[in-house]
Design an enzyme around this catalytic site. Structure first.
Site, mmCIF file in Angstrom:
data_model
loop_
_atom_site.group_PDB
_atom_site.id
_atom_site.type_symbol
_atom_site.label_atom_id
_atom_site.label_comp_id
_atom_site.label_asym_id
_atom_site.label_seq_id
_atom_site.Cartn_x
_atom_site.Cartn_y
_atom_site.Cartn_z
ATOM 1 N N GLY A 156 0.907 -1.974 4.429
ATOM 2 C CA GLY A 156 1.439 -0.620 4.340
ATOM 3 C C GLY A 156 2.523 -0.388 5.360
ATOM 4 N N SER A 157 2.104 -0.039 6.580
ATOM 5 C CA SER A 157 3.099 0.356 7.585
ATOM 6 C C SER A 157 4.078 -0.772 7.937
ATOM 7 C CB SER A 157 2.389 0.868 8.838
ATOM 8 O OG SER A 157 1.424 -0.043 9.259
ATOM 9 N N MET A 178 -11.949 4.574 -1.477
ATOM 10 C CA MET A 178 -12.701 4.836 -0.239
ATOM 11 C C MET A 178 -13.391 6.185 -0.423
ATOM 12 S SD MET A 178 -9.879 3.380 2.390
ATOM 13 C CE MET A 178 -8.635 3.449 1.116
ATOM 14 N N ASP A 236 -6.917 -6.201 3.929
ATOM 15 C CA ASP A 236 -6.325 -4.868 3.972
ATOM 16 C C ASP A 236 -6.521 -4.249 5.353
ATOM 17 O OD1 ASP A 236 -5.371 -2.348 3.364
ATOM 18 O OD2 ASP A 236 -7.069 -1.796 2.092
ATOM 19 N N GLY A 237 -5.387 -3.990 6.011
ATOM 20 C CA GLY A 237 -5.423 -3.281 7.283
ATOM 21 C C GLY A 237 -4.799 -4.072 8.413
ATOM 22 N N GLY A 238 -3.713 -3.555 8.943
ATOM 23 C CA GLY A 238 -3.069 -4.189 10.093
ATOM 24 C C GLY A 238 -2.393 -5.506 9.788
ATOM 25 N N GLY A 290 -3.575 4.182 7.735
ATOM 26 C CA GLY A 290 -2.620 3.087 7.867
ATOM 27 C C GLY A 290 -2.238 2.945 9.332
ATOM 28 N N GLY A 291 -1.549 1.867 9.640
ATOM 29 C CA GLY A 291 -0.963 1.722 10.970
ATOM 30 C C GLY A 291 -1.910 1.298 12.078
ATOM 31 N N SER A 344 0.853 -1.184 0.000
ATOM 32 C CA SER A 344 0.000 0.000 0.000
ATOM 33 C C SER A 344 0.891 1.237 0.000
ATOM 34 C CB SER A 344 -0.895 0.002 1.230
ATOM 35 O OG SER A 344 -1.528 1.262 1.309
ATOM 36 N N GLY A 362 -9.442 4.191 6.394
ATOM 37 C CA GLY A 362 -9.144 5.615 6.568
ATOM 38 C C GLY A 362 -7.701 5.918 6.919
ATOM 39 N N HIS A 379 -1.035 -1.324 -4.362
ATOM 40 C CA HIS A 379 -2.327 -0.922 -3.813
ATOM 41 C C HIS A 379 -2.340 0.598 -3.628
ATOM 42 C CE1 HIS A 379 -5.962 -1.915 -1.401
ATOM 43 N NE2 HIS A 379 -5.592 -0.919 -0.616
ATOM 44 N N HIS A 407 -8.010 1.107 -4.554
ATOM 45 C CA HIS A 407 -9.018 0.952 -3.496
ATOM 46 C C HIS A 407 -9.681 2.308 -3.301
ATOM 47 C CE1 HIS A 407 -9.715 -0.035 1.075
ATOM 48 N NE2 HIS A 407 -10.844 0.076 0.400
ATOM 49 N N MET A 465 -8.915 8.292 -0.905
ATOM 50 C CA MET A 465 -9.844 8.647 0.188
ATOM 51 C C MET A 465 -10.384 10.053 -0.052
ATOM 52 S SD MET A 465 -7.610 7.448 3.447
ATOM 53 C CE MET A 465 -6.731 5.886 3.487
ATOM 54 N N MET A 470 -11.983 -5.614 4.597
ATOM 55 C CA MET A 470 -11.272 -4.646 5.436
ATOM 56 C C MET A 470 -11.054 -5.272 6.801
ATOM 57 S SD MET A 470 -10.433 -1.938 3.762
ATOM 58 C CE MET A 470 -9.608 -1.270 5.208
ATOM 59 N N ASP A 496 -4.615 3.741 -2.388
ATOM 60 C CA ASP A 496 -5.779 4.081 -1.566
ATOM 61 C C ASP A 496 -6.260 5.491 -1.865
ATOM 62 O OD1 ASP A 496 -6.136 1.805 0.273
ATOM 63 O OD2 ASP A 496 -4.097 2.299 0.917
#
Ligand code: DX5
Ligand code: ZN
Length: 217
Positions: A196-197, A67, A174-176, A143-144, A7, A141, A32, A65, A36, A136, A34
């Site tokens: 991502g992070s 959002m 996606d996410g964490g 990252g991290g 990401s 909304g 990816h 993606h 937003m 999700m 994002d």
């Protein structure tokens, strides 16, 4: 096939070209992006010029993606910017069937995303039409964030449906996602891993190799 989708929200945008090339050379199959809008999600990230920039940097799959509220308004511009996959949120579309068809018409792969609190069952009518479902694993909304454990049950549920239906679809998480939980998500049935992070924090090459090893196991 299992694929890594870095990401670029967590990339160093002052070195975007360098980082995309590094990831591309090491074996990331997707990128990816994002988008937003500050309405569907509280945050504003970037728009189609960044999709275009990523497109110009790589031949790999550009995984957008959205959002964004009412994302049907942006399908043409997103495809023109070079998206290979366009993901829209179930929660953001009043006419999901029309939007999914629109994505196919412009020649992109069509994907639908669900927020953590949205059940899989709401997708029952559309699953035959999509190339991918994005689960999700955090509230979208930012990252991290930390992965929300109950979302993994939805990955399992979708994998069962995909395996038993005439239209098998990819499952993206996606996410964490980090190197500790990626294996568990693959076991649950995900095959596209967004990160991502956990990827961009620290040594990018080392982290990428670690993720790719998990994806190959
Ligand atoms: C969050 C975005 C993600 C984000 C993931 O709303 O959709 O793609 O970049 O970042 P990490 O991996 O840090 O949770
Ligand atoms: Zn995302």
């Amino acid at each position: 096939m299992n694929c890594l989708s870095p990401s670029i929200l967590s990339a160093d945008l002052t070195k975007l070209g360098e980082q995309v090339r590094t990831l591309d050379d090491l074996g990331a199959a997707y990128f990816h992006v994002d988008i937003m809008d500050g309405m569907f999600v509280p945050n504003i990230s970037f728009g189609f010029p960044i999709v275009k920039a990523v497109r110009s940097l790589t031949e790999k799959v550009v995984d957008v993606h959205m959002m964004v509220e009412d994302p049907g308004r942006y399908i043409d511009v997103c495809a023109e910017a070079g998206a290979d996959i366009i993901t829209v949120h179930y929660e953001a579309c009043r006419h999901l069937d029309a939007v999914i068809n629109h994505i196919k018409q412009v020649g992109a792969m069509a994907s639908v995303a669900i927020n953590p609190a949205t059940p899989v069952s709401v997708l029952s009518c559309i699953l035959d039409q999509v190339d991918m479902v994005l689960v999700m694993t955090v509230n979208p909304g930012y990252g991290g964030q930390k992965l929300i454990p109950y979302t993994v049950d939805k990955v399992r549920e979708l994998k069962k449906i995909s395996d038993s239906s005439r239209n098998s679809f990819d499952i993206e998480v996606d996410g964490g996602v980090n190197t500790e939980n990626a294996g568990m998500l693959l076991d649950a049935g995900a095959n596209i891993i967004v990160t991502g992070s956990a990827l961009f924090r620290g040594d990018l090459e080392e982290n990428t190799t670690q993720f790719l090893n998990i994806l190959e196991e």
